[in-house]
Design a protein around this motif. Structure first.
Motif, PDB file in Angstrom:
ATOM      1  N   PRO A   3      25.864  45.431  21.265  1.00  0.00           N
ATOM      2  CA  PRO A   3      25.302  46.305  22.308  1.00  0.00           C
ATOM      3  C   PRO A   3      25.166  47.763  21.839  1.00  0.00           C
ATOM      4  O   PRO A   3      24.233  48.447  22.243  1.00  0.00           O
ATOM      5  CB  PRO A   3      26.309  46.187  23.451  1.00  0.00           C
ATOM      6  CG  PRO A   3      26.950  44.853  23.260  1.00  0.00           C
ATOM      7  CD  PRO A   3      27.015  44.646  21.770  1.00  0.00           C
ATOM      8  N   ILE A   4      26.051  48.215  20.956  1.00  0.00           N
ATOM      9  CA  ILE A   4      25.982  49.627  20.552  1.00  0.00           C
ATOM     10  C   ILE A   4      24.751  49.886  19.660  1.00  0.00           C
ATOM     11  O   ILE A   4      24.127  50.944  19.729  1.00  0.00           O
ATOM     12  CB  ILE A   4      27.304  50.073  19.868  1.00  0.00           C
ATOM     13  CG1 ILE A   4      27.516  51.577  20.070  1.00  0.00           C
ATOM     14  CG2 ILE A   4      27.348  49.777  18.399  1.00  0.00           C
ATOM     15  CD1 ILE A   4      28.871  52.065  19.616  1.00  0.00           C
ATOM     16  N   VAL A   5      24.397  48.902  18.834  1.00  0.00           N
ATOM     17  CA  VAL A   5      23.214  49.066  17.972  1.00  0.00           C
ATOM     18  C   VAL A   5      21.971  49.125  18.861  1.00  0.00           C
ATOM     19  O   VAL A   5      21.085  49.973  18.675  1.00  0.00           O
ATOM     20  CB  VAL A   5      23.096  47.913  16.940  1.00  0.00           C
ATOM     21  CG1 VAL A   5      21.829  48.041  16.114  1.00  0.00           C
ATOM     22  CG2 VAL A   5      24.317  47.876  16.029  1.00  0.00           C
ATOM     23  N   TRP A   6      21.949  48.229  19.870  1.00  0.00           N
ATOM     24  CA  TRP A   6      20.819  48.216  20.795  1.00  0.00           C
ATOM     25  C   TRP A   6      20.727  49.551  21.542  1.00  0.00           C
ATOM     26  O   TRP A   6      19.656  50.176  21.631  1.00  0.00           O
ATOM     27  CB  TRP A   6      20.936  47.042  21.775  1.00  0.00           C
ATOM     28  CG  TRP A   6      19.991  47.134  22.940  1.00  0.00           C
ATOM     29  CD1 TRP A   6      20.308  47.214  24.257  1.00  0.00           C
ATOM     30  CD2 TRP A   6      18.554  47.181  22.883  1.00  0.00           C
ATOM     31  NE1 TRP A   6      19.184  47.320  25.026  1.00  0.00           N
ATOM     32  CE2 TRP A   6      18.093  47.297  24.205  1.00  0.00           C
ATOM     33  CE3 TRP A   6      17.628  47.148  21.845  1.00  0.00           C
ATOM     34  CZ2 TRP A   6      16.736  47.376  24.529  1.00  0.00           C
ATOM     35  CZ3 TRP A   6      16.259  47.235  22.163  1.00  0.00           C
ATOM     36  CH2 TRP A   6      15.836  47.345  23.488  1.00  0.00           C
ATOM     37  N   GLU A   7      21.860  50.015  22.066  1.00  0.00           N
ATOM     38  CA  GLU A   7      21.890  51.259  22.852  1.00  0.00           C
ATOM     39  C   GLU A   7      21.375  52.437  22.012  1.00  0.00           C
ATOM     40  O   GLU A   7      20.553  53.242  22.471  1.00  0.00           O
ATOM     41  CB  GLU A   7      23.345  51.499  23.264  1.00  0.00           C
ATOM     42  CG  GLU A   7      23.546  52.505  24.364  1.00  0.00           C
ATOM     43  CD  GLU A   7      25.040  52.747  24.579  1.00  0.00           C
ATOM     44  OE1 GLU A   7      25.442  53.918  24.597  1.00  0.00           O
ATOM     45  OE2 GLU A   7      25.799  51.757  24.693  1.00  0.00           O
ATOM     46  N   LYS A   8      21.831  52.500  20.773  1.00  0.00           N
ATOM     47  CA  LYS A   8      21.422  53.599  19.879  1.00  0.00           C
ATOM     48  C   LYS A   8      19.927  53.525  19.585  1.00  0.00           C
ATOM     49  O   LYS A   8      19.206  54.512  19.642  1.00  0.00           O
ATOM     50  CB  LYS A   8      22.190  53.520  18.542  1.00  0.00           C
ATOM     51  CG  LYS A   8      23.549  54.153  18.590  1.00  0.00           C
ATOM     52  CD  LYS A   8      23.997  54.580  17.201  1.00  0.00           C
ATOM     53  CE  LYS A   8      23.309  55.864  16.790  1.00  0.00           C
ATOM     54  NZ  LYS A   8      23.625  56.316  15.468  1.00  0.00           N
ATOM     55  N   TYR A   9      19.480  52.320  19.260  1.00  0.00           N
ATOM     56  CA  TYR A   9      18.067  52.140  18.907  1.00  0.00           C
ATOM     57  C   TYR A   9      17.179  52.477  20.107  1.00  0.00           C
ATOM     58  O   TYR A   9      16.159  53.168  19.980  1.00  0.00           O
ATOM     59  CB  TYR A   9      17.824  50.698  18.425  1.00  0.00           C
ATOM     60  CG  TYR A   9      16.412  50.472  17.976  1.00  0.00           C
ATOM     61  CD1 TYR A   9      15.900  51.125  16.856  1.00  0.00           C
ATOM     62  CD2 TYR A   9      15.564  49.607  18.673  1.00  0.00           C
ATOM     63  CE1 TYR A   9      14.597  50.944  16.448  1.00  0.00           C
ATOM     64  CE2 TYR A   9      14.259  49.413  18.265  1.00  0.00           C
ATOM     65  CZ  TYR A   9      13.776  50.084  17.157  1.00  0.00           C
ATOM     66  OH  TYR A   9      12.482  49.901  16.761  1.00  0.00           O
ATOM     67  N   PHE A  10      17.590  52.016  21.284  1.00  0.00           N
ATOM     68  CA  PHE A  10      16.830  52.277  22.509  1.00  0.00           C
ATOM     69  C   PHE A  10      16.658  53.789  22.729  1.00  0.00           C
ATOM     70  O   PHE A  10      15.564  54.276  23.013  1.00  0.00           O
ATOM     71  CB  PHE A  10      17.549  51.625  23.703  1.00  0.00           C
ATOM     72  CG  PHE A  10      16.880  51.876  25.015  1.00  0.00           C
ATOM     73  CD1 PHE A  10      15.851  51.072  25.453  1.00  0.00           C
ATOM     74  CD2 PHE A  10      17.254  52.959  25.811  1.00  0.00           C
ATOM     75  CE1 PHE A  10      15.206  51.317  26.662  1.00  0.00           C
ATOM     76  CE2 PHE A  10      16.617  53.220  27.015  1.00  0.00           C
ATOM     77  CZ  PHE A  10      15.599  52.390  27.439  1.00  0.00           C
ATOM     78  N   LYS A  11      17.765  54.529  22.540  1.00  0.00           N
ATOM     79  CA  LYS A  11      17.717  55.991  22.743  1.00  0.00           C
ATOM     80  C   LYS A  11      16.770  56.641  21.736  1.00  0.00           C
ATOM     81  O   LYS A  11      16.025  57.562  22.064  1.00  0.00           O
ATOM     82  CB  LYS A  11      19.119  56.595  22.598  1.00  0.00           C
ATOM     83  CG  LYS A  11      19.939  56.392  23.868  1.00  0.00           C
ATOM     84  CD  LYS A  11      21.281  57.086  23.770  1.00  0.00           C
ATOM     85  CE  LYS A  11      22.120  56.762  24.998  1.00  0.00           C
ATOM     86  NZ  LYS A  11      23.546  56.762  24.706  1.00  0.00           N
ATOM     87  N   GLU A  12      16.807  56.147  20.497  1.00  0.00           N
ATOM     88  CA  GLU A  12      15.920  56.712  19.461  1.00  0.00           C
ATOM     89  C   GLU A  12      14.451  56.499  19.830  1.00  0.00           C
ATOM     90  O   GLU A  12      13.610  57.374  19.627  1.00  0.00           O
ATOM     91  CB  GLU A  12      16.218  56.068  18.098  1.00  0.00           C
ATOM     92  CG  GLU A  12      17.554  56.526  17.510  1.00  0.00           C
ATOM     93  CD  GLU A  12      17.924  55.764  16.244  1.00  0.00           C
ATOM     94  OE1 GLU A  12      17.041  55.126  15.631  1.00  0.00           O
ATOM     95  OE2 GLU A  12      19.109  55.795  15.866  1.00  0.00           O
ATOM     96  N   ILE A  13      14.140  55.344  20.378  1.00  0.00           N
ATOM     97  CA  ILE A  13      12.744  55.060  20.770  1.00  0.00           C
ATOM     98  C   ILE A  13      12.342  55.951  21.944  1.00  0.00           C
ATOM     99  O   ILE A  13      11.236  56.492  21.985  1.00  0.00           O
ATOM    100  CB  ILE A  13      12.563  53.559  21.129  1.00  0.00           C
ATOM    101  CG1 ILE A  13      12.808  52.676  19.903  1.00  0.00           C
ATOM    102  CG2 ILE A  13      11.172  53.278  21.731  1.00  0.00           C
ATOM    103  CD1 ILE A  13      11.814  52.847  18.763  1.00  0.00           C
ATOM    104  N   GLU A  14      13.277  56.125  22.883  1.00  0.00           N
ATOM    105  CA  GLU A  14      12.969  56.972  24.044  1.00  0.00           C
ATOM    106  C   GLU A  14      12.691  58.412  23.590  1.00  0.00           C
ATOM    107  O   GLU A  14      11.766  59.061  24.077  1.00  0.00           O
ATOM    108  CB  GLU A  14      14.119  56.936  25.050  1.00  0.00           C
ATOM    109  CG  GLU A  14      13.598  56.909  26.460  1.00  0.00           C
ATOM    110  CD  GLU A  14      14.641  56.530  27.492  1.00  0.00           C
ATOM    111  OE1 GLU A  14      15.809  56.930  27.374  1.00  0.00           O
ATOM    112  OE2 GLU A  14      14.259  55.842  28.454  1.00  0.00           O
TER     113      GLU A  14
END
Ligand SMILES: Cc1cc2nc3c(=O)[nH]c(=O)nc-3n(C[C@H](O)[C@H](O)[C@H](O)COP(=O)(O)OP(=O)(O)OC[C@H]3O[C@@H](n4cnc5c(N)ncnc54)[C@H](O)[C@@H]3O)c2cc1C
Ligand code: SF4
Ligand code: SF4
Ligand code: SF4
Length: 387
Positions: free
Chosen positions: A190-201
């Motif tokens: 979940p932390i990799v997803w959360e980080k990646y999501f923020k980078e895309i945003e």
């Protein structure tokens, strides 16, 4: 007894122990890799042993797969929004139309993923489509138990470890429960997803409003990971997108997924759903560009549910052996990689900018593992006399 929960390298994060402890003595806490593990508060625990009994249940009944079906939903719009042939949606709608309840993985407002209880058709859409990140079960097993005891028909869907966990938690057979699992390659951190999501945003400079891990605008077999905001979007094919490559090449999975206890021929769920890769050979009659499901029927109850919806699909029975051969995750676990072993380095930096470098030795190891897996699958299929 209380501390005999599975060791962290075997713990699937299913949260059966958390649901089982009525003293709320167990909390899920993230480790450095972003995966959640149970931690027991010794000041609350009375050593009753309930959690460890459920965690280590060896007596739970399994079913032998009966048949495989190639199929897709005739509703093109729903099929397009689903990951494979949109078969899950038909099962879910059938249960809701009979006044039942459906549980499955859905996005939260911040695009983290958790299991949700759905009791009306208009909210079912939340569950459609694969979310390639570990879903937080919350107190869903307790809620399922309450629904079952209130004589509701319940369809519970999730990964094979979550199906095991629910059944182990319930501890007895309920005639009004039907379970649907996905063929499971493993769940990302979940932390990799959360980080990646923020980078895309940040890149889009707008709030993301919709995510699809299986966007079919580039095709079903060449699906994309897609982020949609109000006026922009970010769509990248799975073989080019860094998050999808990290997932599909096994670099960010939960430790338990690398030796999954549930990738076995006999199953805990009534129905197993996956993609029908290799459909041109296995089922040339069932063809389309937007998705074809492999449905493995494991019990009479599973067959009854498929019979109730089959007129809304195009389908044919296919060789179970061929389906398993092309969908290795049904029987074998992914290989743990060097990047996974040093995942802290990945988490510290930018995910978007991360470059996957695999050494020659690692590629060779992968090749041998693939050969080993192929042989293992053949042996299982022969020993189980699968046709
Ligand atoms: C983590 C993961 C790994 C997978 N690996 C494979 C694989 O290796 N091979 C293969 O053939 N298929 C795999 N699948 C299944 C495949 O992607 C489709 O979900 C499945 O074929 C059903 O498709 P559908 O079109 O019928 O329904 P869809 O609407 O696409 O599927 C929805 C179903 O998926 C469940 N779901 C979605 N995300 C999660 C999650 N994070 N945790 C638990 N349940 C979830 C929902 O509860 C619901 O039951 C995987 C799915 C997931 C979630
Ligand atoms: S019940 Fe599930 S979450 Fe709890 S320790 Fe066992 S495997 Fe881990
Ligand atoms: S042993 Fe009993 S009280 Fe202690 S954490 Fe487990 S379920 Fe809770
Ligand atoms: S690979 Fe196994 S342990 Fe990992 S999420 Fe899937 S079923 Fe659970």
């Amino acid at each position: 007894m209380a501390n005999k929960l599975k060791a962290n390298n075997k713990c699937s994060g299913c949260m059966a122990c958390v649901n089982a402890c009525k003293l709320n003595a167990i909390e899920m806490v993230a480790d450095n890799d972003g995966f959640y593990y149970p931690v027991i508060d010794k000041t609350k625990c009375v050593n009753c042993g309930k959690c460890s009994k459920i965690c280590n249940n060896k007596k739970l009944e399994k079913s032998t797969p009966i048949k495989a079906i190639a199929s897709y939903n005739l509703d093109n719009e729903i099929k397009y929004k689903s990951s494979s042939g949109g078969i899950f949606s038909l099962f879910a709608e059938e249960i809701i139309s009979k006044g039942g309840i459906v549980y499955g993985a859905g996005f939260n407002k911040n695009f983290s993923v958790s299991h949700q209880r759905i009791d009306c058709k208009s909210n079912l859409l939340r569950l459609y489509g694969s979310k390639y990140v570990q879903s937080n079960i919350g107190n869903c097993y307790c809620m399922v138990e309450e629904d079952l005891n209130n004589d509701k028909v319940v369809l519970f869907s999730g990964t094979p470890c979550q199906i095991f966990a629910l059944k182990s938690y319930l501890g007895k057979k309920y005639e009004n429960l039907i379970t649907v699992e996905v063929i499971c390659h493993g769940v990302p951190s979940p932390i990799v997803w959360e980080k990646y999501f923020k980078e895309i945003e940040i890149e889009l400079q707008e709030k993301v409003e919709r995510v699809s891990f299986r966007d079919k605008s580039t095709g079903w077999q060449k699906f994309s990971l897609a982020f949609y905001s109000k006026s922009k979007n970010f769509i990248e094919p799975c073989n080019e997108n860094i998050y999808m490559k990290l997932f599909l090449e096994n670099h960010i999975l939960r430790n338990s997924c690398y030796h999954c206890e549930y990738a076995k021929y006999n199953r805990f769920a009534d129905i197993t759903l996956g993609d029908l890769w290799g459909h041109a050979k296995i089922s040339p009659n069932i063809s389309n560009n937007d998705g074809i499901s492999a449905i493995i029927i494991n019990t009479a109850l599973g067959q009854k549910l498929f019979d109730a919806v089959k007129e809304k699909t195009k389908y044919e029975e296919v060789s179970l052996k061929e389906v398993v051969k092309v969908n290795k995750s049904f029987l074998v676990s992914p290989n743990k990689t060097k990047i996974r072993k040093n995942i802290d380095a990945l988490i510290k930096g930018s995910i978007k900018e991360y470059k996957i470098n695999t050494s020659k030795i690692e590629r060779l190891k992968c090749f041998f593992k693939r050969v080993y897996n192929k042989i293992k699958i053949e042996i299982v299929l022969i020993s189980k006399k699968v046709k």
